[in-house]
Motif scaffolding. Sequence first.
Motif, PDB file in Angstrom:
ATOM      1  N   ALA A   1       0.774  -1.135  -0.062  1.00  0.00           N
ATOM      2  CA  ALA A   1      -0.152  -0.097  -0.166  1.00  0.00           C
ATOM      3  C   ALA A   1       0.998   1.306   0.124  1.00  0.00           C
ATOM      4  N   ILE A   2       1.759   1.370   0.838  1.00  0.00           N
ATOM      5  CA  ILE A   2       2.936   2.389   0.919  1.00  0.00           C
ATOM      6  C   ILE A   2       3.469   2.554  -0.541  1.00  0.00           C
ATOM      7  N   ARG A   3       3.703   1.551  -1.196  1.00  0.00           N
ATOM      8  CA  ARG A   3       4.455   1.515  -2.451  1.00  0.00           C
ATOM      9  C   ARG A   3       3.482   2.034  -3.583  1.00  0.00           C
ATOM     10  N   LEU A   4       2.352   1.555  -3.448  1.00  0.00           N
ATOM     11  CA  LEU A   4       1.219   2.110  -4.486  1.00  0.00           C
ATOM     12  C   LEU A   4       0.878   3.598  -4.120  1.00  0.00           C
ATOM     13  N   LYS A   5       0.841   4.073  -2.830  1.00  0.00           N
ATOM     14  CA  LYS A   5       0.442   5.354  -2.574  1.00  0.00           C
ATOM     15  C   LYS A   5       1.369   6.405  -3.045  1.00  0.00           C
ATOM     16  N   ASN A   6       2.846   5.850  -3.149  1.00  0.00           N
ATOM     17  CA  ASN A   6       3.994   6.955  -3.818  1.00  0.00           C
ATOM     18  C   ASN A   6       4.037   6.425  -5.152  1.00  0.00           C
ATOM     19  N   ASN A   7       3.044   5.730  -5.905  1.00  0.00           N
ATOM     20  CA  ASN A   7       3.239   5.471  -7.464  1.00  0.00           C
ATOM     21  C   ASN A   7       4.631   4.894  -7.778  1.00  0.00           C
ATOM     22  N   LEU A   8       5.072   3.840  -6.917  1.00  0.00           N
ATOM     23  CA  LEU A   8       6.377   3.399  -7.174  1.00  0.00           C
ATOM     24  C   LEU A   8       5.997   1.696  -7.749  1.00  0.00           C
ATOM     25  N   THR A   9       6.782   1.413  -8.571  1.00  0.00           N
ATOM     26  CA  THR A   9       7.032  -0.177  -8.757  1.00  0.00           C
ATOM     27  C   THR A   9       7.749  -0.533  -7.761  1.00  0.00           C
ATOM     28  N   GLN A  10       7.730  -2.165  -7.696  1.00  0.00           N
ATOM     29  CA  GLN A  10       8.913  -2.542  -6.701  1.00  0.00           C
ATOM     30  C   GLN A  10      10.248  -2.385  -7.090  1.00  0.00           C
ATOM     31  N   ASN A  11      10.533  -2.199  -8.524  1.00  0.00           N
ATOM     32  CA  ASN A  11      11.986  -1.879  -8.817  1.00  0.00           C
ATOM     33  C   ASN A  11      12.218  -0.436  -8.562  1.00  0.00           C
ATOM     34  N   LEU A  12      11.301   0.546  -8.421  1.00  0.00           N
ATOM     35  CA  LEU A  12      11.817   1.835  -7.985  1.00  0.00           C
ATOM     36  C   LEU A  12      11.783   2.131  -6.431  1.00  0.00           C
ATOM     37  N   LEU A  13      10.890   1.071  -5.835  1.00  0.00           N
ATOM     38  CA  LEU A  13      11.001   1.153  -4.205  1.00  0.00           C
ATOM     39  C   LEU A  13      12.250   0.739  -3.764  1.00  0.00           C
ATOM     40  N   ALA A  14      12.656  -0.563  -4.337  1.00  0.00           N
ATOM     41  CA  ALA A  14      13.834  -1.259  -4.029  1.00  0.00           C
ATOM     42  C   ALA A  14      15.138  -0.170  -4.219  1.00  0.00           C
ATOM     43  N   LYS A  15      15.020   0.334  -5.430  1.00  0.00           N
ATOM     44  CA  LYS A  15      16.183   1.675  -5.762  1.00  0.00           C
ATOM     45  C   LYS A  15      16.240   2.610  -4.755  1.00  0.00           C
ATOM     46  N   PHE A  16      14.976   3.018  -4.433  1.00  0.00           N
ATOM     47  CA  PHE A  16      14.655   4.287  -3.324  1.00  0.00           C
ATOM     48  C   PHE A  16      15.354   3.803  -2.109  1.00  0.00           C
ATOM     49  N   LEU A  17      15.118   2.392  -1.664  1.00  0.00           N
ATOM     50  CA  LEU A  17      15.684   1.923  -0.476  1.00  0.00           C
ATOM     51  C   LEU A  17      17.104   1.338  -0.384  1.00  0.00           C
ATOM     52  N   CYS A  18      17.497   1.348  -1.670  1.00  0.00           N
ATOM     53  CA  CYS A  18      18.786   0.614  -1.677  1.00  0.00           C
ATOM     54  C   CYS A  18      18.871  -0.724  -1.292  1.00  0.00           C
TER      55      CYS A  18
END
Length: 103
Positions: free
Chosen positions: A49-66
């Motif tokens: 839900a956090i990922r979707l709320k921020n309009n992120l794909t799994q790949n983008l969230l992964a990059k953001f969180l390193c």
Amino acid sequence: MSKAYDMISASLNEIIDDMEKTNGANLKQTVITIEVDEVKDFTPSEIKAIRLKNNLTQNLLAKFLCVSKKTVEAWESGKNKPNGPSSRLLELLSRKLISPVYS
């Protein structure tokens, strides 16, 4: 030198003078206490839900969180849980206190 250097140097000289003259009797101490909330445990559905709320794909969230995409997949499937730093960043994302930057 710089203004910061001059200020630090003057402060240290005051401390040295006070230690020599009064054995530190005039030195003041300030204690600052910072309370930090416990790191939240996120459920797999909350992470998604956090990922979707921020309009992120799994790949983008992964990059953001390193972390790797597989790590995010494991969190969202419930196989693993985020560690402290990742949980703290997820919390900040969930509260919209930080925003991912796209490049």
